[in-house]
Design an enzyme around this catalytic site. Structure first.
Site, PDB file in Angstrom:
ATOM      1  N   GLU A 304       0.833  -1.211   0.000  1.00 47.22           N
ATOM      2  CA  GLU A 304       0.000   0.000   0.000  1.00 47.22           C
ATOM      3  C   GLU A 304       0.868   1.263   0.000  1.00 47.22           C
ATOM      4  O   GLU A 304       0.689   2.168  -0.814  1.00 47.22           O
ATOM      5  CB  GLU A 304      -0.898  -0.019   1.244  1.00 47.22           C
ATOM      6  CG  GLU A 304      -1.766   1.203   1.420  1.00 47.22           C
ATOM      7  CD  GLU A 304      -2.935   1.201   0.452  1.00 47.22           C
ATOM      8  OE1 GLU A 304      -3.823   0.359   0.587  1.00 47.22           O
ATOM      9  OE2 GLU A 304      -2.941   2.044  -0.465  1.00 47.22           O
ATOM     10  N   ASP A 308       1.316   4.092  -2.997  1.00 52.44           N
ATOM     11  CA  ASP A 308       0.819   5.455  -2.825  1.00 52.44           C
ATOM     12  C   ASP A 308       1.945   6.468  -3.023  1.00 52.44           C
ATOM     13  O   ASP A 308       1.792   7.476  -3.725  1.00 52.44           O
ATOM     14  CB  ASP A 308       0.239   5.651  -1.415  1.00 52.44           C
ATOM     15  CG  ASP A 308      -0.910   4.692  -1.102  1.00 52.44           C
ATOM     16  OD1 ASP A 308      -1.403   4.039  -2.037  1.00 52.44           O
ATOM     17  OD2 ASP A 308      -1.305   4.595   0.078  1.00 52.44           O
ATOM     18  N   SER A 565      -6.943   2.351  -4.013  1.00 52.76           N
ATOM     19  CA  SER A 565      -5.728   2.809  -3.341  1.00 52.76           C
ATOM     20  C   SER A 565      -4.794   3.496  -4.330  1.00 52.76           C
ATOM     21  O   SER A 565      -4.003   4.335  -3.940  1.00 52.76           O
ATOM     22  CB  SER A 565      -4.962   1.620  -2.762  1.00 52.76           C
ATOM     23  OG  SER A 565      -5.604   1.123  -1.636  1.00 52.76           O
TER      24      SER A 565
END
Ligand SMILES: *[C@@H]1O[C@H](CO)[C@@H](O)[C@H](O)[C@H]1NC(C)=O
Ligand SMILES: *[C@@H]1O[C@H](CO)[C@@H](O)[C@H](O)[C@H]1NC(C)=O
Ligand SMILES: *[C@@H]1O[C@H](CO)[C@@H](O)[C@H](O)[C@H]1NC(C)=O
Ligand SMILES: *[C@@H]1O[C@H](CO)[C@@H](O)[C@H](O)[C@H]1NC(C)=O
Ligand SMILES: *[C@@H]1O[C@H](CO)[C@@H](O)[C@H](O)[C@H]1NC(C)=O
Ligand SMILES: *[C@@H]1O[C@H](CO)[C@@H](O)[C@H](O)[C@H]1NC(C)=O
Ligand SMILES: *[C@@H]1O[C@H](CO)[C@@H](O)[C@H](O)[C@H]1NC(C)=O
Length: 648
Positions: A304, A308, A565
């Protein structure tokens, strides 16, 4: 019978209105304030609670003027408003919303009149909570209620009640009292406790890629298979060359135990950084409440955050990106959005009562309770960092997984950030109309087993909060060859874009026309047993962007991640660049953007193909105009920039 947990109790607003008619309403006349219609199926009443059990009652006072949120936001964020862009100072926010002195004084007078000693009454610094150190017996008499012990299937026992009353004279000041009816939400007096797990990660799905991708990083030939920074620039008209502007800022929020790995970013930038991002380029690290970089590997820890940050940095370099890394390694009491919000807004942070002991992390943590990466034994961090002008968060949870009052408090904080000129973006979720990991809601308010395919739709928060921008997911049609700016997109299909309608938050004015157009031309075909089809509630997402197969450095190699995401940090990068352009032109940041987006559907490439299945249904369909799968569609950077540069 209403199906969702949050709607299983009703707040007696009508009773509060009746009070105003009496000239001198008495403190001894009490009115029911909140009550539960049903006890959720997994709980059983065991016995009456003992009168001597100690309780800290928390009385949440009503903030003033929250009912004017839409009006305040429209005044500064609607493109047609004369005061567009005139953001509020933090002091104006406090002065406008804090409970009145009268509310505090009258509530305390009631407690004193009931015989509570003054040294057992305290106020929080943010002025919106009064705490009373008391016992079950005294609380029963204060609130005209009976506390019982309840036990659930896994042995958790807690003390709660099914309704409670407050004096008619002060009911208008009171939002809620806890612990009372929140027993199934673990905001109660817990006797034995289940271990909590992080339940708000929309962990992106991934597939492994070859160690050395056999195509040029600037190639646009394989964008339907693998998304790269070059693909995103081409699709959305994002400039390759960025001139940094002093004072511009963009923040990404990550929660423990997840965190990025610098070696993985280095590997990513060495291949996909267009030879311009130096080895070692890192975000500005702002650790919150023990925030740390994990020493662990694996996509579960690094995926994640690597995703990002790689895209936030690649699309805005050499502009700085800030990382708000939140929470320590104590897994049974993980940090939440509220812990993050405390750190960027001192007025939201009420160290001794604002956060919920059963949902938010409460510090200091016990030094012996974490793993090798560290336990935070300090005080909660309160107003220690400035909010960046754009904030993107790729975490969310089921709207009804926490009490409506908890959701409302958090949502109001996003509204305040918007008033202060901050853009807040959240990914819309990866499970279509279902909740996290495919959970849907049963008629008794509990969840279907994970993966089950029946039940009521389960909208995701904060997507359903009207005061954030919710970002959904699209994809290129399979096997599309070279892409260009006219390439049509479809709703994501390797996972399903989170979307639908809130059960809690009313339809904001900026969205009214889009939602009414949607219903005028499309019948989703579900009745009120399946979702809130009143047409009077907030729909989400607002926009959607490419969200499949983002190539990401991980554990020394590459993987491709799919999920909203990915799309939220990408859209955040576009807004951060637009803020830079506005600053160069002597203008302020864009702040809350939704009213401008809905007033300018022409800056989006509408997405009209695909759907977001879940809960045993096909979900909603992407159609012409706004829809609860892909929102307004995919934004064009140059067009969006032009709209914002033309505004004051
Ligand atoms: C496209 O990407 C896939 C990875 O999903 C890779 O296997 C394939 O070789 C790539 N094709 C080209 C032409 O680069
Ligand atoms: C980026 O951050 C560094 C370190 O905080 C600072 O020195 C630099 O001025 C910042 N650059 C911009 C463009 O804001
Ligand atoms: C980046 O720099 C580190 C040392 O600071 C080095 O070990 C690593 O090999 C470099 N990575 C790349 C991709 O050049
Ligand atoms: C926050 O902003 C103020 C005013 O610009 C500045 O003085 C302060 O140093 C900043 N704080 C942090 C932690 O960056
Ligand atoms: C995409 O191309 C591959 C290989 O040519 C083929 O096997 C697959 O069926 C195609 N998929 C679609 C949806 O056309
Ligand atoms: C649907 O939304 C309306 C408007 O906010 C609300 O009054 C109603 O309780 C909601 N229904 C359900 C089942 O949540
Ligand atoms: C909705 O439709 C289902 C299936 O047709 C039906 O069982 C249910 O009673 C309906 N609910 C309402 C509120 O009309």
């Amino acid at each position: 019978m209403l199906a969702s947990l949050a709607s299983a109790y009703s707040i007696c607003a009508a009773a509060a209105l009746a009070v105003a008619a009496h000239a001198h309403p008495s403190l001894s006349t009490k009115l029911t304030h909140e009550k539960r219609d049903i006890i959720p199926g997994q709980w059983t009443k065991v016995s009456r609670a003992e009168a001597t059990v100690p309780v800290t009652l928390r009385i949440g006072l009503k903030q003033r003027n929250l009912e004017r949120a839409d009006e305040f936001i429209s005044a500064i964020a609607h493109p047609g408003s004369e005061t567009y862009g005139q953001h509020w100072t933090p002091q104006k926010v406090i002065d406008t919303f804090a409970p009145s002195d009268e509310a505090i004084a009258e509530t305390e007078q009631w407690l004193l009149a009931e015989g509570v000693a003054s040294d057992r009454i305290s106020r929080t610094s943010g002025r919106n909570w009064i705490k009373v150190t008391t016992t079950v017996g005294e609380a029963e008499s204060l609130l005209d209620t009976t506390y019982n012990v309840y036990e659930n299937n896994d042995g958790t026992q807690l003390v709660a009640c099914e309704s409670y009353s407050v004096p008619a004279a002060i009911q208008g000041h009171i939002d809620l009292v806890a612990p009372t009816i929140q027993f199934d939400e673990r905001e109660a007096i817990v006797i034995t406790r289940r271990l909590k797990q992080r339940d708000d990660s929309t962990a992106p799905k991934f597939k492994k890629l070859p160690p050395h991708p056999d195509f040029d990083a600037d190639s646009l030939k394989n964008c339907s298979e693998v998304t790269t920074p070059a693909c995103l620039r081409a699709l959305y008209n994002i400039p390759k060359k960025v001139h940094p502007v002093q004072g511009n800022s963009y923040g990404i929020v990550e929660f423990a135990p997840q965190s990025y790995n610098q070696d993985d970013l280095n590997v990513f930038f060495s291949v996909y950084g267009s030879h311009s991002i130096p080895n070692g380029t890192a975000p500005i690290f702002q650790g919150i409440d023990g925030g740390y970089l994990s020493s662990e590997s694996g996509s579960g820890i690094r995926g994640e955050s690597n995703l990002d940050l790689s895209y936030a940095i690649a699309l805005t370099y050499p502009q700085n990106v800030t990382l708000y890394q939140v929470g320590d390694s104590v897994a049974w009491n993980p940090a939440t959005n509220n812990n993050f919000l405390d750190a960027i807004d001192g007025s939201y942070c009420t160290t001794d009562g604002g956060d919920s002991p059963d949902w938010d992390a409460i510090y200091p943590h016990d030094a012996s309770s974490g793993n090798a990466d560290g336990v935070y034994t300090g005080q909660p961090m309160c107003g220690v960092y400035n909010a960046t002008k754009v904030i993107s968060v790729s975490y969310g949870s089921n709207e009804d997984a926490r009490p409506a009052s908890y959701r409302a408090r958090e949502c109001a904080e996003y509204m305040k950030l918007g008033l202060m000129g901050v853009t807040v973006l959240f990914s819309s979720g990866d499970d279509g109309v279902a909740g996290l990991r495919g959970q849907c809601v049963k008629p008794d308010g509990s969840y279907t087993p994970v993966g089950a395919e029946y039940g009521r739709f389960n909208p995701m928060f904060p997507g359903t909060c009207p005061w954030i921008t919710s970002v959904g997911g699209t994809a290129l049609p399979p096997n599309s060859s070279t892409i260009h700016q006219q390439t049509r997109e479809i709703a994501s299909y390797k996972f399903f874009s989170g979307g639908g309608f809130s059960n809690l938050f009313p339809l904001p004015s900026y969205q009214a026309s889009a939602v009414s157009q949607y219903y005028a031309h499309h019948d989703p075909g579900y009745n009120s047993s399946t979702y809130n089809n009143t047409r009077a509630v907030r729909g989400y997402p607002d926009v959607a962007l490419a969200a499949q197969d983002y190539v990401t450095g991980i554990d020394g190699g590459f993987m491709a991640f799919s999920g909203t995401s990915a799309s939220s940090p990408t859209f955040g990068a576009m807004i951060a660049l637009i803020n830079g352009e506005r600053m160069k032109a002597g203008k302020g940041p864009v702040g809350f953007i939704n009213p401008v987006l809905y007033a300018h559907p022409e800056v989006f490439r509408d997405v009209v193909e695909g759907k977001n299945p879940g809960c045993g249904t096909d979900g909603f369909s992407a159609v012409e105009g706004w829809d609860p799968v892909t929102g307004l569609g995919a934004p064009d950077y140059e067009k969006l920039k032009k709209v914002f540069l033309a505004l004051p």
